[in-house]
Write a protein that holds these residues in place. Sequence first.
Motif: not given
Length: 369
Positions: A3-20
């Motif tokens: 769960a923690a690793a998946f949470q990290e992945r989703v948060m990373s993708e959220l940051a990337a989406g905000c970056g775009v």
Amino acid sequence: MDAAAFQERVMSELAAGCGVLNLYIGHKLGYFKAISEAGSRATVEQLSSATNSHPRYIKEWLECCAVHGYLLYEKESQSFVLPPGHAVALLDELDPSFVGSMTCWIPSVSSNDVLKPLLHAFKNGGGVAFQNYGQDAIEAIGKGNRPMFANEYCQEWIPKLPDIKTRLENGGKAIEIGCGVGFSAICLAKGFPSAIVEGLDIDEASIKIAEQNAATENLQERVRFYCSDASTTNLEPGSYDLVTLFECLHDMAAPLEALKLMRSLVKPGVGAVLLADEHVEDDLCDMLPKDPTAALPSFSEDPKNFRGRLNYGFSVLHCLPQSMVFPGSAAIGTVIKPSLVQKLALEAGFTAVNVVHENDFWKFYRLEC
């Protein structure tokens, strides 16, 4: 993946989406262009003054771009620097690396005009009208694909059809079905100065832009555009040396009818159809991540998985719903597999389907009448 690793992945993708989305702000408001014109570096005050923008927003935006690595930060001078490679990718609309307009996809597919009817369609059927995706979608499609047309169409794709190349050199006639804002037709006309090139699209806004683009290039005498549905057009049968369809067969509610129309337009015995659509695999398993517990791979690390993620994302959010607006839609979606292209072409009456070329994102088929 726990769960923690998946949470990290989703948060990373959220940051990337905000970056775009911050890239989108810079693209739409001309901030990257202003930095480039200022010698590729600017302070908060300089960029705010040059673009007549609120300094507090400019400060936050510049710092956001710096932490994302889009811009570099020089602490001593408090300047933000646009690296040369980033400038090309964000600003040069004809360079193969141009991605500035691709940032328009995120606000287009995530607007309330799209997501609200899309959620409704998931539960009740139906779809989302193309017009709901707005001007951002038109730009993303038109300018997003323009570098490929400018750098590959006449240089790589047409040479794979040597007989058609000769006919175009000698004043042949071509038409594109689903021409969008016309950049592909314009590139073909520029590459073959004796040819007559036409384009057909159902979207009135796109056709108006196409006509403006042709006029800008002073090509309105040789490049003509028509706003019409493929099934109701009055084009003359058997009058074209080349009929093309680029990355939109999968969008069509009635692809079989479109292919039949294309076959009818080809000059008997001498013409050809060139169809390009997504470069995807026939088997879903070939597009899955090799290691679901690891970080998702880049295109260079695993192109099959990257193309699968990209195209299925577009399919759920755009291509499938805009086609399902129409009752009885074929509902293909973005991931149009090679076997389906072949099946549809043969059902439409073509005698052979040959892959003549492929690049990173498209496969190119020659359809024989």
